[in-house]
Design a protein around this motif. Structure first.
Motif, PDB file in Angstrom:
ATOM      1  N   THR A  40      -8.982  -5.298  18.345  1.00 40.71           N
ATOM      2  CA  THR A  40      -7.662  -5.912  18.427  1.00 40.71           C
ATOM      3  C   THR A  40      -7.060  -5.695  19.803  1.00 40.71           C
ATOM      4  O   THR A  40      -6.442  -6.595  20.386  1.00 40.71           O
ATOM      5  CB  THR A  40      -6.743  -5.330  17.340  1.00 40.71           C
ATOM      6  OG1 THR A  40      -7.355  -5.501  16.050  1.00 40.71           O
ATOM      7  CG2 THR A  40      -5.386  -6.001  17.344  1.00 40.71           C
ATOM      8  N   TYR A  41      -7.215  -4.486  20.321  1.00 40.77           N
ATOM      9  CA  TYR A  41      -6.753  -4.178  21.673  1.00 40.77           C
ATOM     10  C   TYR A  41      -7.387  -5.115  22.702  1.00 40.77           C
ATOM     11  O   TYR A  41      -6.705  -5.662  23.585  1.00 40.77           O
ATOM     12  CB  TYR A  41      -7.074  -2.719  21.977  1.00 40.77           C
ATOM     13  CG  TYR A  41      -7.142  -2.371  23.428  1.00 40.77           C
ATOM     14  CD1 TYR A  41      -5.990  -2.133  24.172  1.00 40.77           C
ATOM     15  CD2 TYR A  41      -8.375  -2.255  24.071  1.00 40.77           C
ATOM     16  CE1 TYR A  41      -6.062  -1.808  25.510  1.00 40.77           C
ATOM     17  CE2 TYR A  41      -8.453  -1.926  25.408  1.00 40.77           C
ATOM     18  CZ  TYR A  41      -7.300  -1.708  26.128  1.00 40.77           C
ATOM     19  OH  TYR A  41      -7.382  -1.388  27.456  1.00 40.77           O
ATOM     20  N   LYS A  42      -8.693  -5.334  22.572  1.00 41.65           N
ATOM     21  CA  LYS A  42      -9.377  -6.231  23.500  1.00 41.65           C
ATOM     22  C   LYS A  42      -8.910  -7.676  23.334  1.00 41.65           C
ATOM     23  O   LYS A  42      -8.725  -8.397  24.320  1.00 41.65           O
ATOM     24  CB  LYS A  42     -10.891  -6.140  23.274  1.00 41.65           C
ATOM     25  CG  LYS A  42     -11.493  -4.785  23.580  1.00 41.65           C
ATOM     26  CD  LYS A  42     -11.528  -4.512  25.073  1.00 41.65           C
ATOM     27  CE  LYS A  42     -12.560  -5.375  25.762  1.00 41.65           C
ATOM     28  NZ  LYS A  42     -12.682  -5.052  27.201  1.00 41.65           N
ATOM     29  N   ALA A  43      -8.709  -8.090  22.087  1.00 42.74           N
ATOM     30  CA  ALA A  43      -8.294  -9.472  21.833  1.00 42.74           C
ATOM     31  C   ALA A  43      -6.904  -9.753  22.381  1.00 42.74           C
ATOM     32  O   ALA A  43      -6.609 -10.875  22.804  1.00 42.74           O
ATOM     33  CB  ALA A  43      -8.335  -9.765  20.335  1.00 42.74           C
ATOM     34  N   VAL A  44      -6.027  -8.745  22.391  1.00 40.24           N
ATOM     35  CA  VAL A  44      -4.657  -8.946  22.865  1.00 40.24           C
ATOM     36  C   VAL A  44      -4.576  -8.897  24.387  1.00 40.24           C
ATOM     37  O   VAL A  44      -3.892  -9.714  25.021  1.00 40.24           O
ATOM     38  CB  VAL A  44      -3.719  -7.899  22.230  1.00 40.24           C
ATOM     39  CG1 VAL A  44      -2.330  -7.958  22.855  1.00 40.24           C
ATOM     40  CG2 VAL A  44      -3.628  -8.115  20.725  1.00 40.24           C
ATOM     41  N   LEU A  45      -5.267  -7.936  25.006  1.00 40.51           N
ATOM     42  CA  LEU A  45      -5.096  -7.705  26.435  1.00 40.51           C
ATOM     43  C   LEU A  45      -6.033  -8.517  27.324  1.00 40.51           C
ATOM     44  O   LEU A  45      -5.716  -8.771  28.478  1.00 40.51           O
ATOM     45  CB  LEU A  45      -5.282  -6.219  26.745  1.00 40.51           C
ATOM     46  CG  LEU A  45      -4.199  -5.286  26.212  1.00 40.51           C
ATOM     47  CD1 LEU A  45      -4.435  -3.867  26.696  1.00 40.51           C
ATOM     48  CD2 LEU A  45      -2.817  -5.752  26.634  1.00 40.51           C
ATOM     49  N   THR A  46      -7.198  -8.910  26.804  1.00 43.80           N
ATOM     50  CA  THR A  46      -8.152  -9.632  27.652  1.00 43.80           C
ATOM     51  C   THR A  46      -7.576 -10.937  28.203  1.00 43.80           C
ATOM     52  O   THR A  46      -7.709 -11.218  29.406  1.00 43.80           O
ATOM     53  CB  THR A  46      -9.451  -9.897  26.883  1.00 43.80           C
ATOM     54  OG1 THR A  46     -10.023  -8.640  26.493  1.00 43.80           O
ATOM     55  CG2 THR A  46     -10.439 -10.652  27.739  1.00 43.80           C
ATOM     56  N   PRO A  47      -6.923 -11.797  27.396  1.00 44.01           N
ATOM     57  CA  PRO A  47      -6.331 -13.023  27.984  1.00 44.01           C
ATOM     58  C   PRO A  47      -5.258 -12.720  29.024  1.00 44.01           C
ATOM     59  O   PRO A  47      -5.155 -13.414  30.036  1.00 44.01           O
ATOM     60  CB  PRO A  47      -5.763 -13.749  26.768  1.00 44.01           C
ATOM     61  CG  PRO A  47      -6.498 -13.198  25.608  1.00 44.01           C
ATOM     62  CD  PRO A  47      -6.776 -11.775  25.943  1.00 44.01           C
ATOM     63  N   LYS A  48      -4.440 -11.695  28.791  1.00 43.12           N
ATOM     64  CA  LYS A  48      -3.383 -11.364  29.747  1.00 43.12           C
ATOM     65  C   LYS A  48      -3.978 -10.903  31.076  1.00 43.12           C
ATOM     66  O   LYS A  48      -3.480 -11.249  32.149  1.00 43.12           O
ATOM     67  CB  LYS A  48      -2.474 -10.284  29.166  1.00 43.12           C
ATOM     68  CG  LYS A  48      -1.709 -10.718  27.930  1.00 43.12           C
ATOM     69  CD  LYS A  48      -0.811  -9.612  27.427  1.00 43.12           C
ATOM     70  CE  LYS A  48      -0.020 -10.055  26.204  1.00 43.12           C
ATOM     71  NZ  LYS A  48       0.858  -8.970  25.693  1.00 43.12           N
TER      72      LYS A  48
END
Length: 219
Positions: A40-48
């Motif tokens: 979840t951490y990767k899914a939230v921060l990767t696009p940003k």
């Protein structure tokens, strides 16, 4: 891989599930909470991070939606588990089945959590969505009233408790700090240099009169 070792482990799982239950409980925590939290951490921060670096987002909203659905199913699973904890613990294979279920929620080709969310949870919640929203609004209103009513006393108790803790910390620090040897030495020297004052007593007066009477110049 040793076939004999696999056979022994399989027989132990089938015949003595309680001996490996603690292993599967720990594995369920890692597979059901730790790994999804990191994803979840990767899914939230990767696009940003991609947008901040001037690159197109590598992960679209589908990945975030996938893990949001997983956490919804996981929360309902946890609630059900707590309600039926006494009955589920009687079943010796429950830790093993729970571990397999959590893996199925994440690793299924269609993502098992998405299947459960879209096929069962969403249709059920849609029928009661308005009532649930009303209950949540009433609960939020009651909470705000309670906080506003008791904000003064709660704030006073909090400030008093914080002040007492700070004073206690200062007192403990003062107790735990030893006196400096130089200060103690200086205090001892000052006490030794001060002249001692002789305090007269009745016995001293009697002794002086006796000396005067024995003197040959006494009249």
């Amino acid at each position: 891989m040793d076939v004999g070792l696999v056979s022994r482990v399989g027989l132990q799982l089938l015949l003595e599930p309680s001996s490996t239950a603690h292993i599967f409980r720990s594995a369920s925590v890692a597979a059901g909470a730790v790994y999804p939290a990191y994803k979840t951490y990767k899914a939230v921060l990767t696009p940003k991070r991609a947008v901040g670096a001037g690159r197109p987002a590598a992960v679209n909203s589908t990945e975030s939606e996938r893990w949001l659905k997983y956490w919804a199913v996981f929360g309902l699973t946890y609630l059900t588990e707590r309600l039926l904890e006494g009955q589920l613990e009687r079943f010796p294979y429950y830790p093993h089945l729970k571990f397999g279920f959590l893996l199925w929620l994440q690793l299924h080709d269609g993502h098992g959590a998405s299947l459960l969310f879209d096929g069962y949870i969403t249709p059920y919640l849609c029928r009661y969505e308005r009532k649930l929203d009303t209950l949540l609004e009433v609960g939020a209103h009651i909470t705000e009233m309670f906080v506003s009513t008791y904000a003064g006393p709660v704030g006073y108790l909090r400030s008093t408790f914080t002040s007492a803790l700070s004073q206690l910390a200062v007192f403990l620090k003062w107790i735990a700090t030893p006196d400096e040897p130089e200060v103690i030495h200086q205090q001892n020297q000052q006490q030794q240099q001060q002249p001692r004052q002789h305090v007269s007593s009745p016995a001293d007066g009697i002794r002086q009169r006796a000396v005067v009477e024995q003197s040959p110049w006494a009249s």
